[in-house]
Design a protein around this motif. Structure first.
Motif, PDB file in Angstrom:
ATOM      1  N   GLU A 194       2.443   1.672  -3.295  1.00  0.00           N
ATOM      2  CA  GLU A 194       1.447   2.120  -4.275  1.00  0.00           C
ATOM      3  C   GLU A 194       1.148   3.605  -4.102  1.00  0.00           C
ATOM      4  O   GLU A 194       0.908   4.306  -5.061  1.00  0.00           O
ATOM      5  CB  GLU A 194       0.145   1.320  -4.110  1.00  0.00           C
ATOM      6  CG  GLU A 194       0.162  -0.031  -4.786  1.00  0.00           C
ATOM      7  CD  GLU A 194       0.227   0.060  -6.298  1.00  0.00           C
ATOM      8  OE1 GLU A 194      -0.584   0.786  -6.885  1.00  0.00           O
ATOM      9  OE2 GLU A 194       1.102  -0.591  -6.877  1.00  0.00           O
ATOM     10  N   LYS A 195       1.181   4.064  -2.846  1.00  0.00           N
ATOM     11  CA  LYS A 195       0.916   5.480  -2.583  1.00  0.00           C
ATOM     12  C   LYS A 195       1.932   6.365  -3.289  1.00  0.00           C
ATOM     13  O   LYS A 195       1.627   7.428  -3.786  1.00  0.00           O
ATOM     14  CB  LYS A 195       0.977   5.754  -1.069  1.00  0.00           C
ATOM     15  CG  LYS A 195      -0.383   5.731  -0.411  1.00  0.00           C
ATOM     16  CD  LYS A 195      -0.232   5.875   1.061  1.00  0.00           C
ATOM     17  CE  LYS A 195      -0.730   7.197   1.550  1.00  0.00           C
ATOM     18  NZ  LYS A 195      -0.698   7.269   3.007  1.00  0.00           N
TER      19      LYS A 195
ATOM     20  N   TRP B 225       0.982   6.449  -6.935  1.00  0.00           N
ATOM     21  CA  TRP B 225      -0.195   7.283  -7.211  1.00  0.00           C
ATOM     22  C   TRP B 225      -0.080   8.564  -6.383  1.00  0.00           C
ATOM     23  O   TRP B 225      -0.798   8.730  -5.402  1.00  0.00           O
ATOM     24  CB  TRP B 225      -1.482   6.575  -6.803  1.00  0.00           C
ATOM     25  CG  TRP B 225      -1.717   5.264  -7.449  1.00  0.00           C
ATOM     26  CD1 TRP B 225      -1.200   4.062  -7.084  1.00  0.00           C
ATOM     27  CD2 TRP B 225      -2.569   4.998  -8.561  1.00  0.00           C
ATOM     28  NE1 TRP B 225      -1.661   3.077  -7.903  1.00  0.00           N
ATOM     29  CE2 TRP B 225      -2.499   3.620  -8.815  1.00  0.00           C
ATOM     30  CE3 TRP B 225      -3.376   5.801  -9.378  1.00  0.00           C
ATOM     31  CZ2 TRP B 225      -3.214   3.032  -9.848  1.00  0.00           C
ATOM     32  CZ3 TRP B 225      -4.088   5.200 -10.391  1.00  0.00           C
ATOM     33  CH2 TRP B 225      -4.005   3.839 -10.624  1.00  0.00           C
ATOM     34  N   PRO B 226       0.796   9.491  -6.735  1.00  0.00           N
ATOM     35  CA  PRO B 226       0.970  10.684  -5.889  1.00  0.00           C
ATOM     36  C   PRO B 226      -0.310  11.517  -5.843  1.00  0.00           C
ATOM     37  O   PRO B 226      -1.089  11.516  -6.785  1.00  0.00           O
ATOM     38  CB  PRO B 226       2.097  11.450  -6.587  1.00  0.00           C
ATOM     39  CG  PRO B 226       2.149  10.924  -7.958  1.00  0.00           C
ATOM     40  CD  PRO B 226       1.604   9.553  -7.940  1.00  0.00           C
ATOM     41  N   ARG B 227      -0.474  12.166  -4.695  1.00  0.00           N
ATOM     42  CA  ARG B 227      -1.666  12.996  -4.505  1.00  0.00           C
ATOM     43  C   ARG B 227      -1.718  14.108  -5.549  1.00  0.00           C
ATOM     44  O   ARG B 227      -0.689  14.706  -5.874  1.00  0.00           O
ATOM     45  CB  ARG B 227      -1.599  13.618  -3.102  1.00  0.00           C
ATOM     46  CG  ARG B 227      -2.916  14.029  -2.547  1.00  0.00           C
ATOM     47  CD  ARG B 227      -2.690  14.528  -1.140  1.00  0.00           C
ATOM     48  NE  ARG B 227      -2.636  13.434  -0.195  1.00  0.00           N
ATOM     49  CZ  ARG B 227      -3.701  12.900   0.370  1.00  0.00           C
ATOM     50  NH1 ARG B 227      -4.899  13.360   0.077  1.00  0.00           N
ATOM     51  NH2 ARG B 227      -3.598  11.916   1.219  1.00  0.00           N
TER      52      ARG B 227
ATOM     53  N   TRP C  18       0.845  -1.205   0.000  1.00  0.00           N
ATOM     54  CA  TRP C  18       0.000   0.000   0.000  1.00  0.00           C
ATOM     55  C   TRP C  18       0.875   1.249   0.000  1.00  0.00           C
ATOM     56  O   TRP C  18       0.644   2.196  -0.730  1.00  0.00           O
ATOM     57  CB  TRP C  18      -0.918  -0.039   1.230  1.00  0.00           C
ATOM     58  CG  TRP C  18      -1.808   1.154   1.366  1.00  0.00           C
ATOM     59  CD1 TRP C  18      -1.520   2.330   1.974  1.00  0.00           C
ATOM     60  CD2 TRP C  18      -3.128   1.283   0.857  1.00  0.00           C
ATOM     61  NE1 TRP C  18      -2.580   3.184   1.897  1.00  0.00           N
ATOM     62  CE2 TRP C  18      -3.588   2.579   1.219  1.00  0.00           C
ATOM     63  CE3 TRP C  18      -3.989   0.436   0.158  1.00  0.00           C
ATOM     64  CZ2 TRP C  18      -4.850   3.036   0.885  1.00  0.00           C
ATOM     65  CZ3 TRP C  18      -5.254   0.907  -0.174  1.00  0.00           C
ATOM     66  CH2 TRP C  18      -5.661   2.192   0.188  1.00  0.00           C
TER      67      TRP C  18
END
Lengths: 284, 288
Positions: B276-277, B280-282, B273
């Protein structure tokens, strides 16, 4: 003039920061080592020796006697039935969900990407024991279709990833453009999505079919007497000793699997396994 | 497929694409996964609690499981490490070569993965182990001393089975290296190892970590390799669970074993997780 191998390699920008030639030699050696047991099994399956690990002569008799064995043939048919059901369920529960999540946006896609990873990295023993425990408590008599449903758990995850990989930026832009020009009919959206990710559905379905066909652990923990699939039957037979006909049957079965995978790669490319296709033109 | 005008009007008022999407993702995706993954887990926990909440049978079951857990952890740690190391050259070739070459190497690597698992593992056993092809040739022409102990063979088997699981994520990660960053690195004079360190280090480490997780977790819970290659003395978690829970009918042992494996998988998921964060950057405000 046909380009040399090293010339082709250097056309990929990534080759500038990796020792590609040394890696090629090493990986060729590893891949050859991985193929040796498979080739050995192939040789044993056409061996004339009745019960020996050293292959001798050449004969199709092992294959013939395997195909005359009713237990092997019935377990093969059961395996194919289970795999077919599992792949159909996987397309529904993996493929359609992947399209919906990709159309919707990154938040739900992110959540589902993590969720669908769960069945893939969960050890088979856990899935088998948990589902077996539930079936026992609910008083279910585990039939072939219930094993198919269990297989669809990891099959749907595979299809989800294959379809998600195919639904790239270009597909997103096309769907967005379609919504801007007022494409609202389900039939139009269906046609559009079929053009964009239809091949990924088929590739994912075949991959989940192959994985279900080959599954041993989950099936072994769920199978009841008289319901054994081909891998479970073979496990029972091979534990007692090596006979060329068992290897012949298993090799024939494995060969079908391998052909399906090669077909997927040739037809649909490496996208089917999450490896993005890149085009780097050869120089020369 | 044409919808009736009334239904279409109703769906349009609701914003039908949203309804359809939530229907598909919610019911098909989440509910299906919950039924097959979460429900059995909750049911097992319920079984643990309902059969009288005294800890003694569970502590004794846990104590009995410590040895198989230790064996599993040791073998899977080493096997995952070796798999990741062996995966590096293959992933480099798959990621850094042209389309034709990568298709050849990826097919050659992936195809044996889909040959029947039992066939491969028994072929490995009969090829190497006592009475096998290698041993027959070795004892006939070289020496009668056994060339492989079963523990070594189990390790080879685990690496052999799970190597492709390490190759694919590493190849995918390396394939995601930004090509414009490589060009920029070359422009500022970086080459070879320095270029790799500046551009490809982060995806390389991420790919290795994910490959390690994907190899470690299934190897930890593997049943077939220890059953066929491990010999009678080597018992990993899955074999212990099968012997005690399925053959012996010991439900607490099964429940505890599965819960422990869930914790292990959960830990792996948390690491995934976090990785993955980073992938997938904010979104920044102006991009939203």
């Amino acid at each position: 003039m046909r380009p040399k191998f090293t010339d082709e390699i250097t056309t990929n920008p990534l080759a500038r920061c990796f020792p590609v030639n040394a890696s090629t030699v090493l990986s060729a050696l590893i891949i050859i080592a991985a193929w040796i047991p498979v080739l050995y099994a192939a040789r044993i399956s056409v061996s004339r020796a009745s019960q020996a690990v050293l292959p001798r002569g050449f004969s199709f008799l092992p294959l013939q006697s395997a195909l005359n064995d009713s237990a092997i043939v019935s377990s093969l048919l059961r395996s194919f039935g289970i795999a077919l059901l599992a792949s159909l369920l996987s397309i529904v529960f993996g493929g359609i969900v992947a399209v919906a999540a990709n159309v919707h946006g990154r938040r739900i896609l992110k959540t589902l990407t993590i969720l669908y990873l769960f069945p893939l990295i969960t050890p088979d023993v856990m899935i088998g024991l948990s589902l077996g425990h539930v079936a026992q408590d609910l008083g279910l008599n585990l039939d072939w279709y219930e094993i198919g449903i269990a297989h669809s758990l990891f099959g749907s995850a595979l299809v989800f990833y294959v379809v998600s990989a195919a639904y790239d930026e270009r597909a997103k832009e096309v769907v967005e453009a379609a919504s801007v020009v007022g494409l609202v009919k389900l039939s139009q959206l269906k046609t559009l999505l079929y053009e964009l990710v239809g091949r990924a559905f088929i590739a994912g379905g075949i991959v989940s079919f192959v994985v279900s066909l080959d599954d041993f652990s989950v099936t072994y923990f769920l199978t009841q007497a008289g319901q054994a699939t081909f891998p479970v039957t073979m496990f029972g037979r091979l534990s007692k000793g090596l006979l060329p006909e068992y290897f012949a049957a298993a090799f024939l079965f494995g060969f079908v699997n391998m052909l399906l995978v090669v077909l997927v790669i040739l037809k649909f490319g490496l996208n089917a396994f999450g490896l993005k296709e890149k085009e780097h033109e050869a120089i020369g | 497929m044409q919808l009736s005008p009334t239904l279409r009007g109703w769906l349009n008022r609701l914003g039908w694409p949203k309804v359809t999407i939530w229907l598909f993702t919610g019911i098909l995706g989440v509910v299906w996964l919950s039924v097959l993954v979460l429900f059995p887990f909750v049911e097992l926990i319920g079984h643990l609690i309902s059969s009288g909440f005294t800890l003694s049978p569970y502590t004794s079951a846990f104590n009995q499981m410590l040895k198989p857990i230790g064996v599993s952890a040791t073998y899977s740690l080493i096997a995952a490490g070796l798999s990741v190391l062996l995966a590096v050259p293959i992933a480099v070739v798959i990621a850094a070569s042209t389309r034709r070459r990568r298709a050849l190497f990826a097919t050659a690597m992936l195809a044996p993965l889909f040959v029947n698992l039992l066939l491969r593992i028994y072929a490995l056993r009969y090829f190497v182990l006592t009475g096998g092809f290698v041993e027959s040739v070795y004892s006939s022409y070289i020496s009668s001393y056994p060339i492989f102990a079963s523990k070594g063979l189990l390790l080879i088997g685990l690496v052999y089975l799970y190597l492709p699981f390490a190759v694919i994520p590493l190849a995918v990660s390396l394939g995601n290296v930004d090509e414009s960053a490589i060009d920029a690195g070359v422009v500022v004079g970086l080459q070879g190892r320095r270029l790799w360190r500046a551009v490809a280090w982060v995806p390389f480490v991420r790919g290795m970590t994910i490959g390690w997780i994907l190899t470690f977790v299934p190897a930890f819970g593997d049943y077939l390799a220890p059953a066929v290659l491990g010999g009678r003395k080597t018992q990993m978690v899955a074999n212990y669970l099968y012997d005690t829970a399925v053959l012996g009918g010991d439900a607490p042992a099964a429940a505890i074993g599965v819960v422990l494996l869930w914790i292990c998988t959960g830990a792996a998921m948390i690491i995934w997780w976090r990785l993955e964060k980073r992938r997938w950057p904010r979104r920044r405000k102006h991009e939203a």
